[in-house]
Design an enzyme around this catalytic site. Structure first.
Site, short mmCIF file in Angstrom:
data_model
loop_
_atom_site.label_atom_id
_atom_site.label_comp_id
_atom_site.label_asym_id
_atom_site.label_seq_id
_atom_site.Cartn_x
_atom_site.Cartn_y
_atom_site.Cartn_z
N SER A 256 -1.97 -11.03 -29.66
CA SER A 256 -1.66 -10.68 -28.27
C SER A 256 -2.73 -11.21 -27.34
O SER A 256 -3.90 -11.32 -27.72
CB SER A 256 -1.57 -9.16 -28.10
N ASP A 257 -2.34 -11.57 -26.12
CA ASP A 257 -3.36 -11.71 -25.09
C ASP A 257 -4.02 -10.34 -24.93
O ASP A 257 -3.43 -9.30 -25.26
CB ASP A 257 -2.75 -12.19 -23.78
N TRP A 258 -5.23 -10.35 -24.41
CA TRP A 258 -6.05 -9.13 -24.42
C TRP A 258 -5.41 -8.05 -23.55
O TRP A 258 -5.21 -8.25 -22.36
CB TRP A 258 -7.45 -9.48 -23.97
#
Length: 802
Positions: A228-230
């Protein structure tokens, strides 16, 4: 047995020894940058780090600088896959030095609109060019045994409301444009991909089973990891079933105990969990973090020099957009004085804002580079585009203390900025950290009212000579950390100081637990100086008396950054006025544009030479001197179209939460060919210091492709040169399918000595002659094939039957 087979055996052995609790634990960050180690199976902690122009690492930036290569737009402007591979190898080498297993790069979203805030961090408006440069980059990184995560999958082509925006795009638009670079790069062997924040057609990307499971993993038969993106993952079961493999970071993790419960209840089948763990273990095996597995490769390639690589990419990326009367290259021997103008000539913008930022070991500004190369350079700032005071320099220190004022850590600072995202210096417990202090001494070079500033967010105390001149909050506690981290605001304070009388200054930030992972603070300083009008007048006077005027204009990290989009393509401040006035005073004016993406140039017809240098990395000034003085060819060609007006840019602001890609497959040059307006500079444009004659174009049969274009061309000038041969395919004669008038089908850079003839052999991929119609479909017929210098300069053409 092959290395791949041995790694798969090691993965299966490790997987068989894990219980469901450890499987779940392995799929979430243990902190901001790492996954947990599982010593019982010989698994080390996997370490990730931001890119794409350097490697921030997990250490505190002032302690651990990174090489800073030119921006991705610059790398794409080289149109050189081999050089992109070298850039990747350089970054892989940096990762290995810093103990990083996975580089969070490259960014291969498209230049849908030049208003996109992260435009500089992406390669091109064209999916083919993006895919080829990205594949070279990924290959280079992974040759060092370091993983990549091609990002942001998919539709994260702008920043406004990026966490919530619903991108609406048709299947053909997604396939032919936005998914195409990901398809090319995953086919080239990328070991990871990053799921974007945004939603696509009603499904948030971290839960998007149709794109993550059905397309990326199954249709493309891809065996990598989706991270995932953060903080992008915001659900448990939907994201687990939707194809996401790893949730980052630990803060806000929706998996952990919730995912364990979902597996035990049967909501998430254990075979789905096993597939995720298998992918993580495979990545670990590839990067050398799993015992008993053969790494890729067993030994790193030969060591590269970061400064040399950065300088080569910069010179090869610079685009000579205009050069009337052959003003460039300059003859150093005939120059008595050179006027160097613009604040960015002294304070080079070498990278954009946001997660692309690293701290380089040094920065060579245009002033540094030209002063070293020429005997008589006269500098005047002229106009300053920076909205904030520059950080103070010279003898500053950062000190981290506990609540009891115990020093936890101290280090000198190259300039008065402290910035980290997620990681503190080694040995500092985030729970113990209470304050960060930036301290130093100012010795005024002039009497008068000086300015200090606080740039950042939080609770601050600013002291001068022991006296408190500010104490209070800059931002409220409930401000979005992501927003304030990428968009810090400034508070200024006038301070009367006397020539030669030193004063101590300190800025203390109270670090609260909620903000310990996001610190971005600077102590700004400026001495008294001329007014804005006086600065312009001084620059004009210097230009008038010089043999040549070099004006450096551009953007700043407050204009081009992750976290927000641009509202205009205009240059900030009074830089346009500076160019107009200098050009009127000196007809021999060169404008150097220091911007990562397009800017407006109302003065373009008023100056003889325009050199586009992007964000050119740490060797900026050295590369600029090389090109201006003809020691190197300006080898770049535009990877994106430069418009004349703001109105020519597609919007990036959602309406009722929706950003509709109503333009379909017509973005960039594909759209410009349909309109009545003409761009300022077309896609593929770029001049050199020699001339070329395109002599012949033939198409040879090629069993692996639709054919191979063979272009013969000759260097007709008096200097060695570099040319980028571009091949465009035209629409089928008589077709009713709505396609662009032409599209990029291949390219190749060539070099030749004066009078030399060279041959470029450029394969024509089958995909160039297909459209998406519930599957890839070839469109039979007659196609026009053109050999070109740019999309608007096409000297040769022929036809091919498909």
């Amino acid at each position: 047995m092959s290395g791949d087979a041995e790694r798969e055996e090691a993965v299966e052995r490790a997987l068989a020894r894990l219980g469901v609790e450890d499987k779940v634990r392995l799929l979430s960050g243990q902190d901001f940058w790492t996954l947990p180690a599982l010593p019982q199976i010989g698994l080390a902690s996997l370490v990730m780090s931001d890119g794409p122009v350097g490697v921030r690492g997990t250490g505190w930036a002032p302690d651990d600088p990174s090489v800073a290569l030119p921006s991705p737009t610059a790398l794409a402007a080289t149109w050189d896959v081999a050089l992109a591979r070298t850039a990747g190898r350089m970054l892989g080498q940096e990762c290995r030095r810093k103990g990083v297993h996975v580089l969070l790069a490259p960014t291969v979203n498209l230049h849908r609109s030049p208003l996109g805030g992260r435009h500089f961090e992406c390669f091109s408006e064209d999916p083919f060019l993006t895919g080829e440069i990205g594949a070279g980059y990924v290959t280079g990184v992974q040759e060092q045994g370091v993983g990549t995560t091609v990002k942001h999958f998919v539709g994260n082509d702008s920043e406004t409301d990026r966490m919530t925006v619903d991108v609406r795009a048709g299947e053909r638009t997604l396939r032919e444009l936005y998914l195409a670079p990901f398809a090319r790069i995953t086919a080239a062997g990328a070991w990871g991909a990053m799921a974007a924040y945004n939603t696509v057609n009603g499904l948030t990307m971290t839960e998007h089973g149709p794109l993550q499971n059905d397309v990326l993993k199954r249709e493309w038969d891809w065996d990598g990891v989706i991270v995932s993106d953060w903080t992008a993952a915001r659900s448990t079961v939907p994201s687990a079933l939707g194809g996401l493999d790893v949730v980052m970071p630990a803060v806000g993790d929706p998996w952990g105990p919730a995912l364990l419960a979902a597996v035990r209840s049967g909501e998430v089948p254990e075979k789905v969990l096993d597939d995720k763990v298998r992918r993580v273990l495979r990545l670990a095996a590839r990067v050398g973090a799993l015992d008993g597995a053969v790494t890729v490769p067993p030994l790193p390639p030969p060591r590269l020099d970061g400064s040399e690589v950065a300088r080569e990419i910069a010179t090869r990326s610079f685009v000579l957009a205009r050069n009337e009367q052959d003003l460039l290259p300059l003859d150093a021997g005939s120059l008595r004085t050179v006027a160097l103008l613009g604040a960015l000539a002294a304070d080079a913008r070498v990278l954009g804002g946001g997660s692309a930022q690293v701290f380089p070991p040094h920065v060579i500004s245009p002033r540094d580079g030209l002063t070293a190369a020429l005997p008589a350079v006269v500098f005047a700032p002229g106009a300053d585009p920076r909205p904030h005071l520059p950080a103070a320099v010279g003898g500053y220190t950062a000190t981290l203390r506990s609540a009891g004022f115990r020093v936890l850590y101290a280090t000198p600072l190259p300039y008065a900025t402290v910035r980290w995202m997620g990681s503190l210096p080694s040995g500092v417990d985030p729970g113990e950290l209470s304050t960060v202090e930036i301290s130093g001494r100012i010795t005024p070079a002039v009497s008068g009212v000086h300015e200090l500033s606080i740039i950042g967010f939080g609770q601050f105390v600013l002291r001068i000579a022991g006296d408190v001149i500010f104490e209070g909050e800059i931002y409220a506690d409930d401000a979005d950390p992501d927003t304030v981290f990428h968009e810090p605001v400034e508070r200024r304070f006038p301070v009367p100081l006397t020539l030669g009388d030193p004063v101590d200054v300190s800025l203390t930030l109270e670090v609260r637990p909620a903000s310990a992972g996001f610190v971005n603070v600077s102590l700004g300083y400026a001495a008294p100086g001329p007014s804005a009008d006086d600065l312009l007048d001084q620059a004009v006077a210097v230009a008038r008396d010089a043999d040549v005027a070099v004006v450096v204009v551009g953007t700043t990290e407050e204009v081009e950054s992750e976290g927000f989009d641009r509202t205009t393509l205009a240059l900030p401040g009074r830089q346009d006025e500076l160019v107009f006035r200098v050009a009127a005073a000196n007809p021999r004016t060169v404008v150097v544009v220091n911007a990562g993406s397009p800017v407006l140039m109302p003065w373009a017809e008023e100056v003889p030479s325009i050199l586009l240098t992007w964000f050119p990395g740490q060797e900026a000034g050295a590369a600029l001197a090389d090109v201006l003085l003809g020691r190197a060819e300006p080898g770049g060609r535009l990877p994106t179209t430069w418009p004349r007006r703001d109105e020519d840019a597609l919007p990036t602001t959602p309406v009722d939460g929706v950003l509709s890609y109503d333009e379909g497959v017509f973005i960039g040059y594909r759209a410009w060919q349909r309109g009545t307006a003409t761009p300022l500079f077309p896609f593929g444009h770029g001049l050199g210091y020699t001339t070329w004659s395109y002599e012949s174009l033939t198409i040879e049969p090629d069993p692996a492709h639709a054919g191979t274009a063979v272009v013969r061309l000759r260097n007709t000038g008096a200097r060695p040169g570099r040319e980028v041969v571009q091949i465009y395919a035209g629409a089928v004669v008589g077709t009713t399918i709505d396609r662009p008038l032409r599209w990029l089908a291949g390219f190749a850079p060539v070099t030749a000595a004066p009078g030399e003839t060279v041959e470029a052999r450029i394969p024509l991929p089958e995909r160039a002659f297909q459209i998406w119609d519930d599957g890839w479909q070839a469109v039979p017929g007659t196609y026009r094939i053109e050999a070109a210098r740019s999309v608007e300069d096409r000297p040769l053409s022929t036809e091919i039957r498909i």
